[in-house]
Design a protein around this motif. Structure first.
Motif, mmCIF file in Angstrom:
data_model
loop_
_atom_site.group_PDB
_atom_site.id
_atom_site.type_symbol
_atom_site.label_atom_id
_atom_site.label_comp_id
_atom_site.label_asym_id
_atom_site.label_seq_id
_atom_site.Cartn_x
_atom_site.Cartn_y
_atom_site.Cartn_z
ATOM 1 N N ASP A 1 0.828 -1.203 0.000
ATOM 2 C CA ASP A 1 0.000 0.000 0.000
ATOM 3 C C ASP A 1 0.867 1.259 0.000
ATOM 4 O OD1 ASP A 1 -2.316 -1.523 0.058
ATOM 5 O OD2 ASP A 1 -2.650 -1.264 2.217
ATOM 6 N N ARG A 2 1.926 1.248 0.797
ATOM 7 C CA ARG A 2 2.793 2.427 0.890
ATOM 8 C C ARG A 2 3.584 2.642 -0.398
ATOM 9 N NH1 ARG A 2 3.546 0.042 6.064
ATOM 10 N NH2 ARG A 2 5.617 -0.746 5.490
ATOM 11 N N VAL A 3 4.103 1.560 -0.953
ATOM 12 C CA VAL A 3 4.862 1.663 -2.205
ATOM 13 C C VAL A 3 3.972 2.208 -3.314
ATOM 14 C CG1 VAL A 3 6.049 0.336 -4.006
ATOM 15 C CG2 VAL A 3 6.489 -0.171 -1.605
ATOM 16 N N PHE A 4 2.778 1.657 -3.404
ATOM 17 C CA PHE A 4 1.856 2.059 -4.452
ATOM 18 C C PHE A 4 1.464 3.527 -4.284
ATOM 19 C CE2 PHE A 4 -1.745 1.968 -7.247
ATOM 20 C CZ PHE A 4 -1.482 0.936 -8.124
ATOM 21 N N ALA A 5 1.175 3.932 -3.045
ATOM 22 C CA ALA A 5 0.803 5.320 -2.793
ATOM 23 C C ALA A 5 1.915 6.266 -3.229
ATOM 24 C CB ALA A 5 0.478 5.511 -1.312
ATOM 25 N N GLN A 6 3.151 5.942 -2.896
ATOM 26 C CA GLN A 6 4.261 6.810 -3.280
ATOM 27 C C GLN A 6 4.391 6.890 -4.799
ATOM 28 O OE1 GLN A 6 7.966 6.155 -1.177
ATOM 29 N NE2 GLN A 6 9.188 7.056 -2.838
ATOM 30 N N ALA A 7 4.284 5.760 -5.472
ATOM 31 C CA ALA A 7 4.406 5.738 -6.932
ATOM 32 C C ALA A 7 3.294 6.540 -7.597
ATOM 33 C CB ALA A 7 4.396 4.304 -7.440
ATOM 34 N N MET A 8 2.131 6.608 -6.939
ATOM 35 C CA MET A 8 0.987 7.310 -7.511
ATOM 36 C C MET A 8 0.870 8.759 -7.025
ATOM 37 S SD MET A 8 -0.755 5.507 -9.626
ATOM 38 C CE MET A 8 -0.437 3.861 -10.267
ATOM 39 N N ALA B 1 0.226 9.750 -3.987
ATOM 40 C CA ALA B 1 -0.940 9.788 -3.097
ATOM 41 C C ALA B 1 -0.504 9.657 -1.642
ATOM 42 C CB ALA B 1 -1.899 8.653 -3.450
ATOM 43 N N GLU B 2 -1.395 10.049 -0.734
ATOM 44 C CA GLU B 2 -1.102 9.893 0.693
ATOM 45 C C GLU B 2 -1.177 8.443 1.131
ATOM 46 O OE1 GLU B 2 -2.961 14.162 2.278
ATOM 47 O OE2 GLU B 2 -3.815 12.266 2.964
ATOM 48 N N ASP B 3 -2.088 7.685 0.534
ATOM 49 C CA ASP B 3 -2.346 6.326 1.011
ATOM 50 C C ASP B 3 -2.961 5.535 -0.135
ATOM 51 O OD1 ASP B 3 -2.501 4.164 2.704
ATOM 52 O OD2 ASP B 3 -3.976 5.057 4.069
ATOM 53 N N ALA B 4 -3.029 4.215 0.043
ATOM 54 C CA ALA B 4 -3.616 3.360 -0.986
ATOM 55 C C ALA B 4 -4.109 2.067 -0.380
ATOM 56 C CB ALA B 4 -2.593 3.061 -2.085
ATOM 57 N N LEU B 5 -5.071 1.466 -1.048
ATOM 58 C CA LEU B 5 -5.518 0.095 -0.782
ATOM 59 C C LEU B 5 -5.262 -0.699 -2.057
ATOM 60 C CD1 LEU B 5 -9.034 0.542 0.890
ATOM 61 C CD2 LEU B 5 -6.992 -0.373 2.002
ATOM 62 N N VAL B 6 -4.369 -1.666 -1.983
ATOM 63 C CA VAL B 6 -4.043 -2.517 -3.135
ATOM 64 C C VAL B 6 -4.380 -3.944 -2.730
ATOM 65 C CG1 VAL B 6 -2.268 -3.151 -4.810
ATOM 66 C CG2 VAL B 6 -2.142 -0.936 -3.640
ATOM 67 N N ARG B 7 -5.383 -4.525 -3.366
ATOM 68 C CA ARG B 7 -5.875 -5.827 -2.913
ATOM 69 C C ARG B 7 -6.181 -6.765 -4.079
ATOM 70 N NH1 ARG B 7 -4.315 -3.576 0.856
ATOM 71 N NH2 ARG B 7 -5.176 -3.359 2.961
ATOM 72 N N HIS B 8 -5.772 -8.021 -3.899
ATOM 73 C CA HIS B 8 -6.119 -9.018 -4.917
ATOM 74 C C HIS B 8 -7.596 -9.377 -4.849
ATOM 75 C CE1 HIS B 8 -5.708 -11.775 -1.464
ATOM 76 N NE2 HIS B 8 -6.474 -12.597 -2.155
ATOM 77 N N THR B 9 -8.270 -8.981 -3.786
ATOM 78 C CA THR B 9 -9.681 -9.342 -3.612
ATOM 79 C C THR B 9 -10.634 -8.443 -4.407
ATOM 80 O OG1 THR B 9 -9.536 -8.108 -1.527
ATOM 81 C CG2 THR B 9 -9.457 -10.501 -1.389
ATOM 82 N N PHE B 10 -10.139 -7.378 -5.003
ATOM 83 C CA PHE B 10 -10.960 -6.638 -5.960
ATOM 84 C C PHE B 10 -11.087 -7.497 -7.219
ATOM 85 C CE2 PHE B 10 -9.315 -2.696 -3.747
ATOM 86 C CZ PHE B 10 -10.551 -2.308 -3.241
ATOM 87 N N VAL B 11 -12.306 -7.797 -7.619
ATOM 88 C CA VAL B 11 -12.479 -8.718 -8.746
ATOM 89 C C VAL B 11 -12.346 -8.018 -10.092
ATOM 90 C CG1 VAL B 11 -13.982 -10.201 -7.375
ATOM 91 C CG2 VAL B 11 -15.016 -8.496 -8.876
ATOM 92 N N SER B 12 -12.411 -6.682 -10.104
ATOM 93 C CA SER B 12 -12.311 -5.933 -11.350
ATOM 94 C C SER B 12 -12.152 -4.456 -11.019
ATOM 95 C CB SER B 12 -13.578 -6.116 -12.200
ATOM 96 O OG SER B 12 -14.710 -5.535 -11.546
ATOM 97 N N GLY B 13 -11.889 -3.658 -12.059
ATOM 98 C CA GLY B 13 -11.858 -2.222 -11.855
ATOM 99 C C GLY B 13 -13.204 -1.685 -11.407
ATOM 100 N N THR B 14 -14.282 -2.232 -11.978
ATOM 101 C CA THR B 14 -15.631 -1.808 -11.588
ATOM 102 C C THR B 14 -15.891 -2.090 -10.114
ATOM 103 O OG1 THR B 14 -16.462 -2.186 -13.825
ATOM 104 C CG2 THR B 14 -18.095 -2.124 -12.056
ATOM 105 N N HIS B 15 -15.410 -3.228 -9.618
ATOM 106 C CA HIS B 15 -15.562 -3.555 -8.194
ATOM 107 C C HIS B 15 -14.814 -2.531 -7.334
ATOM 108 C CE1 HIS B 15 -14.704 -6.599 -4.720
ATOM 109 N NE2 HIS B 15 -15.672 -5.756 -4.411
ATOM 110 N N ALA B 16 -13.581 -2.205 -7.706
ATOM 111 C CA ALA B 16 -12.811 -1.224 -6.937
ATOM 112 C C ALA B 16 -13.494 0.142 -6.961
ATOM 113 C CB ALA B 16 -11.386 -1.121 -7.492
ATOM 114 N N LEU B 17 -14.011 0.536 -8.124
ATOM 115 C CA LEU B 17 -14.748 1.792 -8.225
ATOM 116 C C LEU B 17 -15.983 1.781 -7.334
ATOM 117 C CD1 LEU B 17 -14.465 2.133 -12.091
ATOM 118 C CD2 LEU B 17 -13.617 3.848 -10.484
ATOM 119 N N THR B 18 -16.682 0.655 -7.314
ATOM 120 C CA THR B 18 -17.887 0.527 -6.497
ATOM 121 C C THR B 18 -17.568 0.655 -5.017
ATOM 122 O OG1 THR B 18 -18.909 -0.898 -8.164
ATOM 123 C CG2 THR B 18 -19.832 -0.994 -5.946
#
Length: 421
Positions: A71-78, A80-97
């Motif tokens: 989460d921290r690595v991804f946030a820095q690369a983007m 952003a202050e913070d991030a949630l990076v999860r394999h449990t998101f089944v799709s982009g639409t799910h993450a958006l939801t």
């Protein structure tokens, strides 16, 4: 190449011309890739990633150091202050939801400021469907500001519409439309305009297809939340599933409660054996995205030479990996996708046909012979069978194999007597 694939000499000649036309565009793409590769490497180093972070957890996943560091690595690369990076998101639409339901409450208003959102969000919002748990069902109001005829955002109308709104939704990519994809610079202008009249409005960007195409991300220019899929750009063709939400820390916390449950949030959620592929996917992403953008530029040049309308043109500045091609009729559309399939590493022998794909209101044809099912960072082409009978081409893990797929798409149309007559 001709010793492995049968390509008509006329198409080969056009391919050589097209590659020469793309020389300057390719140099720009390489410059962006070098910048983003360095940015991602620095995020890994700054967060002291070690072999221990690549090991997954099971069960509740408490104290999953690999998950939390990612989460921290991804946030820095983007940016952003913070991030949630999860394999449990089944799709982009799910993450958006998850993100939309995470920050919106009954009585709030969401304004789509770049016109109609992507097809699969329509039922999430409540534009289509009744009683399925949409935002509309939960009493969240929806408004929309269409783009100008030029495809540019209507800034005066946006400023009026977002006053008092909880969230302004921006879609970066063109989706199934012919509008220009939004540059990060343009998104920055929109952020400033929105915050000028409504400082508390959350600027929310659907970042799918755009990650690492430019040197900056929307969060670098003031967007509050960005969301995307890991089987598109940000997973580098290695992530097997998943998605991300990045942005303001307080909003990420709210999204984490929707992801799991209030009181638990991001503290639980095991990573199983996915950490290694998610880290590697992020590491490779800038390079893989560069290959995909080069394939897109080449395809635009070749198809322009064949007389088709393409968006964007080969030498236009790119802000996502997608090229839209107006083929004009269903027969060309089907032949094109069948040729792309022949150039795929997986299921090259399969013949794609139109079908009623969930989440869409028209039959869709999709060519996608990918290592990861549905991964549009891998070479794929799809589109709904409706006017103007266009396909949206994206992906290509490597430039040379992606180029072969594009040539086979042209060859497929030629063999059916649809071009070069």
């Amino acid at each position: 190449m001709t010793e492995f694939f049968q390509i008509d000499p006329r198409i080969e000649e056009l391919a050589q011309k097209s590659e020469a036309l793309c020389k300057e565009a390719f140099a720009r793409i390489d410059d962006v890739a070098a910048h983003n590769e360095a940015k991602v490497l620095k995020a890994f180093a700054d967060n002291r990633i070690s072999a221990a972070h690549l090991v997954g957890t099971t069960g509740y996943g408490y104290d999953d150091m690999g998950r939390d560091a990612l989460d921290r690595v991804f946030a820095q690369a983007m940016g952003a202050e913070d991030a949630l990076v999860r394999h449990t998101f089944v799709s982009g639409t799910h993450a958006l939801t998850v993100a939309l339901f995470g920050v919106l409450r009954t009585g709030d208003t969401m304004v789509a400021v770049t016109g109609s959102p992507y097809d699969t969000l329509e039922e999430v919002i409540g534009i289509r469907g009744e009683g399925n748990g949409s935002l509309k069902d939960y009493g969240i109001q929806y408004k929309q500001v269409d783009l100008l005829e030029s495809g540019e955002p209507d800034i005066p109308a946006i400023k009026e519409a977002v006053k008092g709104a909880k969230l302004a939704h921006i879609q970066r990519s063109r989706g199934y439309s012919f509008r220009p994809s939004l540059t990060v610079e343009k998104i920055g202008e929109m952020v400033r305009a929105i915050k000028e009249v409504s400082p508390d409005t959350i600027v929310f960007v659907d970042n799918c297809y755009g990650e690492f195409v430019e040197k900056l991300e929307p969060t670098d220019v003031g967007a509050d939340l960005i969301v995307g899929s890991l089987i598109k750009n940000a997973g580098g063709g290695i992530a097997e599933t998943g998605g991300y939400i990045a942005g303001r820390a307080d909003l990420i916390e709210q999204c984490s409660y929707r992801l799991t449950s209030p009181g638990i949030g991001r503290e639980a959620g095991c990573s199983l054996n996915q950490n290694r592929s998610l880290y590697m996917g992020l590491f490779y992403a800038p390079s893989v995205v560069a290959n995909a953008v080069k394939v897109s530029c080449f395809a635009s040049a070749l198809l322009q030479e064949l007389g088709f309308q393409v968006y964007p043109q080969y030498d236009e500045y790119r802000t996502d990996i997608i090229a839209a091609v107006a083929l004009g009729d269903a027969e060309k559309m089907i032949a094109f996708c069948q040729g792309i399939q022949k150039g795929s590493p997986i299921d090259a022998y399969v013949t794609p046909e139109p079908w009623a794909m969930p989440g869409y209101d028209s039959e869709v044809i999709m060519a996608a012979g990918a290592f990861t099912m549905g991964a549009s960072i891998e070479l794929s082409a799809d589109g709904p069978l409706r006017e103007p009978y266009a396909v949206w081409l994206q992906g290509g893990l490597t430039y040379n194999t992606g180029k072969i797929g594009v040539l086979l798409a042209a060859q497929s149309m030629l063999e059916k007597g649809l071009i070069l007559q």
